[in-house]
Design a protein around this motif. Structure first.
Motif, PDB file in Angstrom:
ATOM      1  N   ASN A 233       0.824  -1.191  -0.118  1.00  0.00           N
ATOM      2  CA  ASN A 233      -0.059   0.007  -0.017  1.00  0.00           C
ATOM      3  C   ASN A 233       0.948   1.419   0.037  1.00  0.00           C
ATOM      4  OD1 ASN A 233      -2.287  -1.283   0.096  1.00  0.00           O
ATOM      5  ND2 ASN A 233      -2.585  -1.517   2.251  1.00  0.00           N
ATOM      6  N   VAL A 234       1.850   1.292   0.807  1.00  0.00           N
ATOM      7  CA  VAL A 234       2.792   2.551   0.843  1.00  0.00           C
ATOM      8  C   VAL A 234       3.396   2.699  -0.418  1.00  0.00           C
ATOM      9  CG1 VAL A 234       4.825   3.372   2.181  1.00  0.00           C
ATOM     10  CG2 VAL A 234       3.241   2.143   3.221  1.00  0.00           C
ATOM     11  N   PHE A 235       3.998   1.331  -1.041  1.00  0.00           N
ATOM     12  CA  PHE A 235       4.726   1.832  -2.275  1.00  0.00           C
ATOM     13  C   PHE A 235       3.726   2.319  -3.463  1.00  0.00           C
ATOM     14  CE2 PHE A 235       7.141   0.081  -6.121  1.00  0.00           C
ATOM     15  CZ  PHE A 235       8.279   0.569  -5.548  1.00  0.00           C
ATOM     16  N   GLU A 236       2.573   1.575  -3.436  1.00  0.00           N
ATOM     17  CA  GLU A 236       1.528   2.156  -4.209  1.00  0.00           C
ATOM     18  C   GLU A 236       1.237   3.771  -4.185  1.00  0.00           C
ATOM     19  OE1 GLU A 236      -1.885  -0.251  -4.967  1.00  0.00           O
ATOM     20  OE2 GLU A 236      -1.967   0.705  -7.237  1.00  0.00           O
TER      21      GLU A 236
ATOM     22  N   GLN B 235       8.565 -11.652  -3.940  1.00  0.00           N
ATOM     23  CA  GLN B 235       9.219 -12.504  -3.334  1.00  0.00           C
ATOM     24  C   GLN B 235      10.255 -12.249  -2.349  1.00  0.00           C
ATOM     25  OE1 GLN B 235       8.085 -15.603  -2.992  1.00  0.00           O
ATOM     26  NE2 GLN B 235       9.878 -16.663  -1.716  1.00  0.00           N
ATOM     27  N   GLU B 236      10.849 -11.100  -2.736  1.00  0.00           N
ATOM     28  CA  GLU B 236      11.843 -10.440  -1.854  1.00  0.00           C
ATOM     29  C   GLU B 236      11.184  -9.588  -0.814  1.00  0.00           C
ATOM     30  OE1 GLU B 236      14.599  -8.311  -4.418  1.00  0.00           O
ATOM     31  OE2 GLU B 236      15.786  -7.598  -2.811  1.00  0.00           O
ATOM     32  N   LEU B 237      10.077  -9.105  -1.174  1.00  0.00           N
ATOM     33  CA  LEU B 237       9.322  -8.536   0.011  1.00  0.00           C
ATOM     34  C   LEU B 237       8.983  -9.366   1.051  1.00  0.00           C
ATOM     35  CD1 LEU B 237       7.852  -5.959   1.166  1.00  0.00           C
ATOM     36  CD2 LEU B 237       6.022  -6.153  -0.334  1.00  0.00           C
ATOM     37  N   ARG B 238       8.479 -10.563   0.780  1.00  0.00           N
ATOM     38  CA  ARG B 238       8.022 -11.494   1.704  1.00  0.00           C
ATOM     39  C   ARG B 238       9.329 -12.090   2.455  1.00  0.00           C
ATOM     40  NH1 ARG B 238       4.278 -13.780  -2.163  1.00  0.00           N
ATOM     41  NH2 ARG B 238       2.380 -13.170  -1.374  1.00  0.00           N
ATOM     42  N   GLU B 239      10.335 -12.071   1.789  1.00  0.00           N
ATOM     43  CA  GLU B 239      11.434 -12.523   2.642  1.00  0.00           C
ATOM     44  C   GLU B 239      11.678 -11.417   3.818  1.00  0.00           C
ATOM     45  OE1 GLU B 239      13.179 -15.468   2.234  1.00  0.00           O
ATOM     46  OE2 GLU B 239      15.010 -15.160   3.305  1.00  0.00           O
ATOM     47  N   ASN B 240      11.724 -10.256   3.360  1.00  0.00           N
ATOM     48  CA  ASN B 240      12.082  -9.214   4.162  1.00  0.00           C
ATOM     49  C   ASN B 240      11.110  -8.888   4.975  1.00  0.00           C
ATOM     50  OD1 ASN B 240      14.667  -8.463   3.107  1.00  0.00           O
ATOM     51  ND2 ASN B 240      13.608  -7.263   1.349  1.00  0.00           N
TER      52      ASN B 240
ATOM     53  N   SER C  65      12.022  -2.484  -3.984  1.00  0.00           N
ATOM     54  CA  SER C  65      12.141  -1.637  -5.343  1.00  0.00           C
ATOM     55  C   SER C  65      11.541  -2.187  -6.482  1.00  0.00           C
ATOM     56  CB  SER C  65      13.667  -1.591  -5.642  1.00  0.00           C
ATOM     57  OG  SER C  65      14.256  -2.544  -5.416  1.00  0.00           O
ATOM     58  N   SER C  66      10.944  -1.552  -7.487  1.00  0.00           N
ATOM     59  CA  SER C  66      10.386  -2.097  -8.415  1.00  0.00           C
ATOM     60  C   SER C  66      10.166  -1.163  -9.429  1.00  0.00           C
ATOM     61  CB  SER C  66       8.922  -2.741  -7.779  1.00  0.00           C
ATOM     62  OG  SER C  66       8.131  -3.282  -9.009  1.00  0.00           O
ATOM     63  N   SER C  67      10.125  -1.581 -10.983  1.00  0.00           N
ATOM     64  CA  SER C  67       9.707  -0.771 -11.917  1.00  0.00           C
ATOM     65  C   SER C  67      10.621   0.775 -11.850  1.00  0.00           C
ATOM     66  CB  SER C  67       8.469  -0.427 -12.257  1.00  0.00           C
ATOM     67  OG  SER C  67       7.442  -1.436 -11.868  1.00  0.00           O
ATOM     68  N   GLY C  68      11.936   0.377 -11.346  1.00  0.00           N
ATOM     69  CA  GLY C  68      13.037   1.838 -11.448  1.00  0.00           C
ATOM     70  C   GLY C  68      12.558   2.767 -10.003  1.00  0.00           C
TER      71      GLY C  68
END
Ligand code: AMP
Length: 501
Positions: free
Chosen positions: A216-219, A234-239, A258-261
């Motif tokens: 939500n924050v990222f969006e 997947q990285e977010l799940r791990e983190n 991080s995603s899409s730059g």
């Protein structure tokens, strides 16, 4: 050699009873005491454990995890990475079990044939059956399926040479499941008074609460939906899991994403995390209150609350339990190992034929966690008639007499249910049981149907022709998840051919 296996959603462990009569954890080939329940496929080879867990971040498509949540679900199938085959949760569990048993055999320098496997107390018939199937796929003999909190109670009992009479509440929150059992422990008996739980609530949901917040924050900040980026997810799940573990000791943690730059660092404080998981913790509180009530006790009658399962390391859980029970929960058992240790104690009890340990006789009495019933029709409306109530000591059975409706009736068909509601919509239909009747019975002939839970919590149905006082044998339950012997053999071949490391 007999071992006890805790086949967990996120981690598994194996234990045995050593020559001094002490239950001991068996380390895996990597020297670890627990093994992540994660599979990484590399060609025909399956790598199970820490390496697979680490790879799950970068090689999402090559790894399989959290399959325990899908046990008994007939529609769940996942591609076996690197092949054109699809496997279900039973087969994936068999691959994990193969690694556990193989490593235990190496550690013990002995072949393992007999196992006790633990399951959440709240596991239903389908999930219990699926667990047995996974072991049978490997040719293992399942001595007993034991409920995880009961196993923890056995391990606790095993700690002390003189056990005083006490009522213990076991709060077991693992990676994917939650159980509560109220257990009366004396020097020669472990008696479960009541049990309840949620087979879809665990640390995994805490991780998801963090994941959802970060999405939500990222969006909001970037307009990018992380759900569209598998690798970032997947990285977010791990983190998120790292963040959760960290917050068990620290006041705040920063989750990088991080995603899409776009890149962002989302700070999560311990207080905010506690707020995020509050609704989940409240669910566990309600279950605890219900379970004590079902045991006809109040918190004043409870001597101890034992914490079991990795997720009980979240400090808020201790605070919450203390606030409404008035009891400071005990951490004297290692929450990651206690279930496997108890299973090893159980395996050694069975080992003696009679229920006997190196210490003395001990009797373990457990209860069923779901009511059993059948669908009947009352003035044209279908209702679920409960025949065997939950929290009854197992093995248990209950009979009901049904009457044939026509002369020469050929068969009786029953739909067996598990659940507490009278509305068939809100209970789970385990399967259908059809009984072929002997020829020549007139209409209105009484047939006694007995449905029961066996020692493993598995449902069985038998029938008797009351008129002729004749045993009509066991009614086979056509479960949705049933597989034929031929299918089983085929699956066995596939699993046994997979090299597991
Ligand atoms: P289990 O199924 O008992 O092995 O529990 C595994 C769960 O415990 C996973 O969801 C882990 O993320 C969680 N867990 C392990 N250590 C901690 C910790 N220090 N703080 C919070 N959760 C933890």
């Amino acid at each position: 050699m007999r071992v006890g296996i805790d086949l967990g959603t996120t981690n598994s462990a194996v234990a045995y009873m050593n020559e001094h009569g002490v239950a001991e954890i068996l380390t895996n080939c990597e020297g670890e005491r627990t093994t992540p329940s994660v599979i990484l496929m590399e060609g025909d080879k399956a790598i199970v454990g820490e390496v697979a867990k680490e790879a799950s971040v970068t090689q999402v498509d090559d790894t399989i995890q959290f399959v325990k949540r899908q046990m008994g679900n007939p529609s769940f199938k996942i591609p076996l990475p690197g092949s054109d085959k699809m496997i279900n949760a039973v087969e994936a569990s068999a691959i994990i079990l193969k690694k556990l048993v193989q490593d235990a055999e190496q550690e013990l320098s002995e072949e393992i044939h007999d196992v006790v496997i633990t399951v959440p107390a709240y596991f239903d018939d389908a999930k219990r059956n699926a667990t047995i199937e996974a072991a049978e796929m490997l040719g293992l003999n399942v001595l007993k399926i034991i409920n995880e909190p009961t196993s923890a109670a056995l391990a606790y009992y095993h700690l002390d040479n003189e056990m005083k009479d006490q009522n213990v509440a076991i709060y077991d929150l693992g990676g994917g499941t939650f159980d509560v059992s109220i257990v009366n422990i004396t020097n020669n008996e472990i008696k479960v008074l009541s049990t309840d739980g949620d087979s879809n609530l665990g640390g995994f949901d805490f991780d998801n609460a963090i994941v959802d917040h970060v999405i939500n924050v990222f969006e909001d900040e970037t307009g990018v939906d992380l759900y569209d980026d598998d690798d970032a997810m997947q990285e977010l799940r791990e983190n998120a899991e790292k963040c959760k573990r960290s917050l068990s000791r620290r006041a705040k943690y920063v989750v990088p994403v991080s995603s899409s730059g776009h890149s962002l660092k989302v700070e999560i404080t311990k207080d905010f995390f506690n707020e995020l998981i509050n609704p989940l913790l409240n669910r566990t509180k309600i279950v605890m209150e219900d379970t004590v009530r079902e045991a006809n006790l109040t918190w004043n009658d409870i001597d101890k609350v034992l914490l079991v399962g990795g997720s009980t390391r979240v400090p808020m859980i201790t605070e919450m339990i203390e606030s409404f029970t008035g009891i400071s929960p005990s951490k004297e058992l290692n929450p990651d190992e206690v279930v496997a240790l108890g299973a090893a104690v159980q395996a050694s009890l069975i080992d003696m034929g009679e229920i006997e340990t190196t210490r003395q006789n001990i009797i373990v009495k457990d209860v069923n966690s779901h009511s059993l019933g059948t669908i009947t029709t009352d003035e044209g409306i279908e209702i679920n008639a409960i025949i065997l109530h939950r929290n009854t000591e197992i093995p248990c059975s209950s009979s009901q007499v049904f009457y044939t409706v026509a002369d020469n009736q050929e068969a009786i068909r029953m739909r067996i249910t598990e659940g507490e509601d009278t509305d068939p919509e809100y209970v789970h239909i385990i399967g259908t049981s059809v009984l072929d009747l002997p020829p020549g019975l007139p209409a209105d002939s009484p047939i006694r149907i007995t449905i029961s839970y066996d020692k493993n919590g598995i449902v069985n149905v038998v029938a008797e022709d009351v008129t002729n006082n004749k045993d009509l044998g066991e009614m086979v339950i056509e479960r949705q998840s049933n597989i034929t012997q031929v299918e089983m053999e085929k699956k066995k071949e596939v699993i046994l051919a997979i090299e597991v490391e």
